[in-house]
Scaffold this motif. Structure first.
Motif, PDB file in Angstrom:
ATOM      1  N   LEU A 273       0.950  -1.286  -0.048  1.00  0.00           N
ATOM      2  CA  LEU A 273      -0.086   0.063   0.074  1.00  0.00           C
ATOM      3  C   LEU A 273       1.035   1.114  -0.078  1.00  0.00           C
ATOM      4  O   LEU A 273       0.518   2.225  -0.616  1.00  0.00           O
ATOM      5  CB  LEU A 273      -0.947  -0.148   1.182  1.00  0.00           C
ATOM      6  CG  LEU A 273      -2.033  -1.252   1.369  1.00  0.00           C
ATOM      7  CD1 LEU A 273      -2.943  -1.107   2.535  1.00  0.00           C
ATOM      8  CD2 LEU A 273      -3.063  -0.762  -0.053  1.00  0.00           C
ATOM      9  N   ARG A 276       1.624   2.305  -3.031  1.00  0.00           N
ATOM     10  CA  ARG A 276       0.543   2.663  -3.975  1.00  0.00           C
ATOM     11  C   ARG A 276       0.096   1.732  -4.840  1.00  0.00           C
ATOM     12  O   ARG A 276      -0.441   1.980  -5.945  1.00  0.00           O
ATOM     13  CB  ARG A 276       0.672   3.890  -4.939  1.00  0.00           C
ATOM     14  CG  ARG A 276       1.217   5.305  -4.076  1.00  0.00           C
ATOM     15  CD  ARG A 276       1.260   6.483  -4.728  1.00  0.00           C
ATOM     16  NE  ARG A 276       1.760   7.654  -3.950  1.00  0.00           N
ATOM     17  CZ  ARG A 276       0.737   8.480  -3.229  1.00  0.00           C
ATOM     18  NH1 ARG A 276      -0.216   8.064  -3.313  1.00  0.00           N
ATOM     19  NH2 ARG A 276       1.160   9.271  -2.671  1.00  0.00           N
ATOM     20  N   TYR A 277       0.024   0.373  -4.376  1.00  0.00           N
ATOM     21  CA  TYR A 277      -0.507  -0.627  -5.227  1.00  0.00           C
ATOM     22  C   TYR A 277      -2.066  -0.772  -4.518  1.00  0.00           C
ATOM     23  O   TYR A 277      -2.440  -0.481  -3.446  1.00  0.00           O
ATOM     24  CB  TYR A 277       0.020  -1.918  -5.169  1.00  0.00           C
ATOM     25  CG  TYR A 277       1.204  -2.229  -5.992  1.00  0.00           C
ATOM     26  CD1 TYR A 277       1.056  -2.718  -7.302  1.00  0.00           C
ATOM     27  CD2 TYR A 277       2.566  -1.617  -5.676  1.00  0.00           C
ATOM     28  CE1 TYR A 277       2.205  -2.944  -8.087  1.00  0.00           C
ATOM     29  CE2 TYR A 277       3.591  -1.799  -6.536  1.00  0.00           C
ATOM     30  CZ  TYR A 277       3.501  -2.360  -7.808  1.00  0.00           C
ATOM     31  OH  TYR A 277       4.472  -2.407  -8.449  1.00  0.00           O
TER      32      TYR A 277
END
Length: 345
Positions: A273, A276-277
């Motif tokens: 996270l 930025r997945y």
């Protein structure tokens, strides 16, 4: 070996380099966090710091066999998730290779290990000797670099040429034998000559062969044997397990299990996270890597042999591994139930 070789057949170097930005920092951070949790548990038990570090490291490495089989069954190997997961596993394997090389030097420094490993070293060159920590690390890096160079320069030419030559004979049996000889031969050479793990050597052999037009045929020829040996792997793990540890030390087994499953899952998902997945990708990666397996057994066995780990630690690692492997399919089942809800949001 065959599982890693078959996985390498579906990958190229470009695929792995495309995800290096996430897998290198994330794998390092995840292993460091889980090792810290394991060390804290060891401190509560009363084990020394070096024991805690080896114990914690053993709880941070996912089972390549489990993960690759799951990805292959779900046909996820060639997706972005598959590339990230395999890259993550490779970084973990490389770190474990260095750990296995360094352990005898650490044991020698602390005064442990067998008499054969203890040597009086002259100064000032003692810091560069293979049986010191600095020397062992330098030697391990040099051997890994040498193996990669040989595979990139020689293997890239020789392996496809040999397979094409055999294919032109028209013998299916000879082709199958050649594929197995390449997989096992490169893995054995990597282990004996360069101190690289069998699994990593076989993976690189498969990745080199993936550039050949015969890669798909090679994958099909090794499939039956891969399945057979994967089954035998689980049988062998079951034979090592002592179920009485669940009755003798239920609290410690439970704590170890939580570090393996919850600790690894939280570390992996949080790091994904941060990069930025999407949440679904983060949870899928977390479920894939929330168990341990073969490398943890090897590390624990060597730790016991070098007197860095007590037998109780080996039992805890094995019990935690078995329980995490059993629970892993349930994590994917829960994730599948949550998927529609996540997509809606």
């Amino acid at each position: 070996i065959l599982l890693m070789f078959g996985t390498g057949l579906h990958f190229s170097l470009d695929d792995l380099l495309s995800v290096k930005g996430i897998v290198i920092p994330c794998a390092l951070a995840q292993m460091a966090l889980v090792t810290l949790l394991g060390s804290m548990l060891a401190q509560l038990i009363g084990w020394p710091l070096e024991t805690g570090l080896v114990f914690g490291l053993g709880l941070s490495v996912a089972s390549t066999v489990i993960v690759l089989r799951k990805l292959r069954d779900e046909r996820q190997l060639e997706t972005e998730r598959g590339r990230i997961t395999v890259g993550w596993l490779i970084i973990q394997d490389i770190i474990m290779i260095f750990a296995l090389v360094l352990l005898p030097a650490v044991a020698d420094t602390l005064g442990g290990g067998s008499a054969a490993t203890r040597t009086v070293l002259p100064s000032p060159l003692s810091s560069l000797a293979p049986h010191t920590v600095v020397g062992a690390l330098t030697l391990a890096i040099a051997k890994l670099a040498a193996f990669l160079a040989v595979m990139m320069v020689v293997g890239r030419r020789v392996i496809p040429w040999v397979l094409h030559y055999v294919a032109h004979t028209g013998s299916r049996e000879l082709f199958r034998l050649a594929v197995l000889a390449i997989a096992l031969g490169v893995a054995f050479g990597a282990s004996e000559l360069f101190d690289i793990s069998f699994a990593l050597g076989a993976f690189l052999a498969g990745m080199i062969l993936a550039e050949s037009q015969l890669s798909q045929r090679a994958a099909q020829e090794t499939l039956p044997l891969r399945d057979a040996f994967a089954v035998l792997f689980f049988v062998s793990v079951g034979m090592l397990f002592d179920p009485t540890v669940l009755l003798r030390q239920p609290m410690l087994v439970g704590a170890t299990f939580l570090i393996i499953v919850v600790g690894n899952a939280l570390a992996v998902s949080t790091l994904a996270l941060v990069f930025r997945y999407p949440l679904q990708m983060a949870l899928a990666l977390a479920a894939s890597l929330a168990q341990i397996g073969e490398f943890s057994f090897i590390l624990a066995g060597l730790g016991v042999e070098l007197e860095l780990l007590p037998e109780a630690a080996y039992d805890l690692i094995l019990a935690g591994a078995i329980l995490s492997i059993l629970v892993n399919p349930l994590l994917f089942a829960v994730l599948a139930r949550l998927e529609p809800w996540l997509e809606a949001r």
